[in-house]
Every structure is written in structure tokens, then in C-alpha cells.
Design an enzyme around this catalytic site. Structure first.
Site, PDB file in Angstrom:
ATOM      1  N   HIS A  41      30.342  -2.923  23.113  1.00 56.34           N
ATOM      2  CA  HIS A  41      30.137  -2.236  21.829  1.00 56.34           C
ATOM      3  C   HIS A  41      28.649  -1.966  21.582  1.00 56.34           C
ATOM      4  O   HIS A  41      28.268  -0.850  21.205  1.00 56.34           O
ATOM      5  CB  HIS A  41      30.737  -3.100  20.708  1.00 56.34           C
ATOM      6  CG  HIS A  41      30.487  -2.580  19.328  1.00 56.34           C
ATOM      7  ND1 HIS A  41      31.430  -1.878  18.615  1.00 56.34           N
ATOM      8  CD2 HIS A  41      29.385  -2.647  18.535  1.00 56.34           C
ATOM      9  CE1 HIS A  41      30.928  -1.541  17.438  1.00 56.34           C
ATOM     10  NE2 HIS A  41      29.680  -1.997  17.357  1.00 56.34           N
ATOM     11  N   GLU A  42      27.808  -2.961  21.807  1.00 57.78           N
ATOM     12  CA  GLU A  42      26.370  -2.802  21.522  1.00 57.78           C
ATOM     13  C   GLU A  42      25.729  -1.787  22.482  1.00 57.78           C
ATOM     14  O   GLU A  42      24.905  -0.976  22.080  1.00 57.78           O
ATOM     15  CB  GLU A  42      25.647  -4.154  21.600  1.00 57.78           C
ATOM     16  CG  GLU A  42      26.125  -5.192  20.575  1.00 57.78           C
ATOM     17  CD  GLU A  42      26.037  -4.724  19.121  1.00 57.78           C
ATOM     18  OE1 GLU A  42      25.152  -3.902  18.812  1.00 57.78           O
ATOM     19  OE2 GLU A  42      26.859  -5.153  18.297  1.00 57.78           O
ATOM     20  N   HIS A  50      26.413   1.774  21.410  1.00 58.94           N
ATOM     21  CA  HIS A  50      25.497   2.321  20.393  1.00 58.94           C
ATOM     22  C   HIS A  50      24.282   2.961  21.083  1.00 58.94           C
ATOM     23  O   HIS A  50      23.811   4.020  20.665  1.00 58.94           O
ATOM     24  CB  HIS A  50      24.987   1.211  19.465  1.00 58.94           C
ATOM     25  CG  HIS A  50      25.919   0.827  18.357  1.00 58.94           C
ATOM     26  ND1 HIS A  50      26.452   1.735  17.469  1.00 58.94           N
ATOM     27  CD2 HIS A  50      26.392  -0.394  17.963  1.00 58.94           C
ATOM     28  CE1 HIS A  50      27.218   1.086  16.583  1.00 58.94           C
ATOM     29  NE2 HIS A  50      27.199  -0.202  16.869  1.00 58.94           N
ATOM     30  N   GLU A 100      30.231   3.013  14.026  1.00 60.15           N
ATOM     31  CA  GLU A 100      30.913   1.773  14.408  1.00 60.15           C
ATOM     32  C   GLU A 100      32.210   2.053  15.163  1.00 60.15           C
ATOM     33  O   GLU A 100      32.476   1.442  16.191  1.00 60.15           O
ATOM     34  CB  GLU A 100      31.217   0.927  13.164  1.00 60.15           C
ATOM     35  CG  GLU A 100      30.022   0.157  12.651  1.00 60.15           C
ATOM     36  CD  GLU A 100      29.302  -0.596  13.744  1.00 60.15           C
ATOM     37  OE1 GLU A 100      29.958  -1.167  14.627  1.00 60.15           O
ATOM     38  OE2 GLU A 100      28.066  -0.581  13.739  1.00 60.15           O
TER      39      GLU A 100
HETATM   40 ZN    ZN Z   1      28.083  -1.761  16.018  1.00 58.81          ZN
END
Ligand code: ZN
Length: 261
Positions: free
Chosen positions: A134-135, A138, A197
Site C-alpha cells: 500500500h505505501e 502511494h 487511499e
Molecule cells: Zn495510504
């Protein structure tokens, strides 16, 4: 007014548009990749100067092991999809910081930071891969650039586009702190929008799958996080709200991701 808006819109289009890998979403990027990288690197280095390193070899090894596999998968994907030029922007680093906060982030350029507090909650490489996928997503999706572009526009308006490159760089440097907030806040990136997100969730599941991890653990992991095992709300959740909708979206995306990647 309408005319002004049209002029503004065409300037934006001229000055920079991008497409997010894996989702294909069009995005406005007003800041050069070099400016994003150099300003975020300054923030990252300042933060790492004061951040205490973890003494746990076992946990540090786990962060490096999982982080590297996700980094490799990310680069493989970019190279295979005509995005080799993006790979040169990544110079991966993996850090475990001695801090009880339940948190982790990945700065543009692939600077990954995990806090010890998160390691107390993750019970497997697969679960850590949920967070790191997830990170990293981004960073791959250039969400920081998008946020900086919004800040630049809010602060300087469209006239920023007419300024010289060095004036633009100075403006971006000045605003970088308000976008990252690390050092000044609690050592975390400021919250991304809900759109960013859910995009990072989706891309992160694909990246972890490509790296050889099991994305099925994601649902249970976010449920565990939102159950608040530590009694207080984990810092990761203050920037990554884990509500029912988010978990539903992940459940919905999983079959397609497993079938296609
Ligand atoms: Zn995030």
C-alpha cells in the site's frame, strides 16, 4: 470567469498530466519529478537524522526482506510496461525505527520507514506486505506530486506556471513541509485523500501479489488493525481510516486481482 477557467484548465493540461500505473487514472502533475524527489529527500534525511534505529535484527531483516521483494516486483512491472524511465527515480531504502507507534510510510523515491509498533501487530511476511504494498503504491502513483500540485495551486494560483523553473522549485521546497509533515507532526505523512487511499489499496494488493505474497490476508489484517488491539487508535489508521467500506472494496477487488496478476 468561464474564459479564465478555460485558460487555467488548458494551462494545467499543458504543464503536466500523468496516468497512474495499474489504474489508468489521469492525474494533474504540476511539479517536476525532480522537485518532488529532492524536496522529499530533504524531509526524509532530516527525519532519519533524529529517528532512533531499531535494535531488533529479526524485525529489521523482515522489513528489508519484504520491502525488497515488493520493490523488485514494482520495478519489474514498470519495466515490463514501458515505464522503465520511472525506475531510475527509485533508490530504495528500508528502515525500522524504534518507536511504539503503529505506522509505516514510503516516501517518493522508495524510502520505506516502518515503526516497531507495527511489527508487534503484523504476524507474517504476508501481513507486512499488505502495508508495504500500500505505501509503495502511494509512491508509484505519485500521490505526493498530486498533493503538492494542489498546494502550489492553492497558494500561488495559476501564475506559478509562468514563473521560471528555479522560482517554481523554491516554491515547492517551501510547501514540501506542509505536504509531508514529517518532523513537524508526529513523524508521519499527512493524510491522503480517500481517493488516493482506495487507489493505493487496490495497487498495493496487486504489487504484493506480484511479489509473491498472499493478498487474501489483507481483509483480516485491516480488521485486526481497526479492532484496536493496542487500546489506542494506531497512527496508521489516523491516516488510513479502515472502515467497513474500505474492507468491502478490498474484498470486491480480490477475485479480479488474483485472476489477473
Ligand atoms: Zn495510504
Amino acid at each position: 470567469m468561464k474564459k479564465l477557467l478555460i485558460v487555467l484548465a488548458s494551462m494545467l493540461v499543458l504543464s503536466g498530466c500523468g496516468t497512474v500505473p495499474l489504474t489508468g487514472r489521469r492525474q494533474i502533475l504540476l511539479v517536476s519529478d525532480q522537485d518532488v524527489l529532492s524536496s522529499s529527500l530533504t524531509q526524509y534525511r532530516d527525519y532519519m537524522k533524529t529517528a532512533p534505529k531499531s535494535a531488533s535484527t529479526q524485525w529489521s531483516n523482515m522489513v528489508t526482506r519484504v520491502g525488497k521483494k515488493i520493490a523488485d516486483a514494482t520495478e519489474r512491472y514498470l519495466r515490463a510496461n514501458g515505464l522503465a524511465a520511472e525506475v531510475k527515480d527509485f533508490s530504495w531504502e528500508f528502515n525500522l525505527v524504534k518507536d511504539d507507534q503503529v505506522n509505516a510510510f514510503c516516501m517518493p523515491g522508495g524510502k520505506i520507514v516502518v515503526y516497531e509498533g507495527l511489527m508487534k501487530i503484523v504476524s507474517s511476511d504476508d501481513e507486512l506486505a499488505v502495508v508495504l504494498g500500500h505505501e509503495v503504491a502511494h509512491a508509484v502513483a505519485k500521490h505526493s506530486n498530486e498533493r503538492m500540485s494542489q498546494q502550489v495551486l492553492a497558494q500561488y494560483g495559476a501564475q506559478i506556471l509562468n514563473r521560471s523553473l528555479s522560482e517554481k522549485s523554491a516554491a515547492v521546497q517551501k510547501l514540501a513541509g506542509t505536504v509531508y509533515g514529517i518532523g513537524t507532526q508526529v513523524g508521519v505523512m499527512l493524510p491522503f485523500s480517500r481517493k488516493h487511499e482506495s487507489e493505493a489499496d487496490y495497487m498495493g494488493l496487486i504489487l504484493m501479489k506480484m511479489a509473491g505474497y498472499n493478498p487474501d490476508v489483507a481483509v483480516g489484517f485491516w480488521q485486526k488493525m481497526s479492532a484496536g488491539t493496542t487500546g489506542t487508535v494506531p497512527a496508521l489508521l489516523s491516516t488510513h481510516p479502515s472502515d467497513a467500506q474500505r474492507i468491502k472494496d478490498i474484498q470486491k477487488a480480490l477475485p479480479t486481482i488474483k485472476a489477473n496478476y
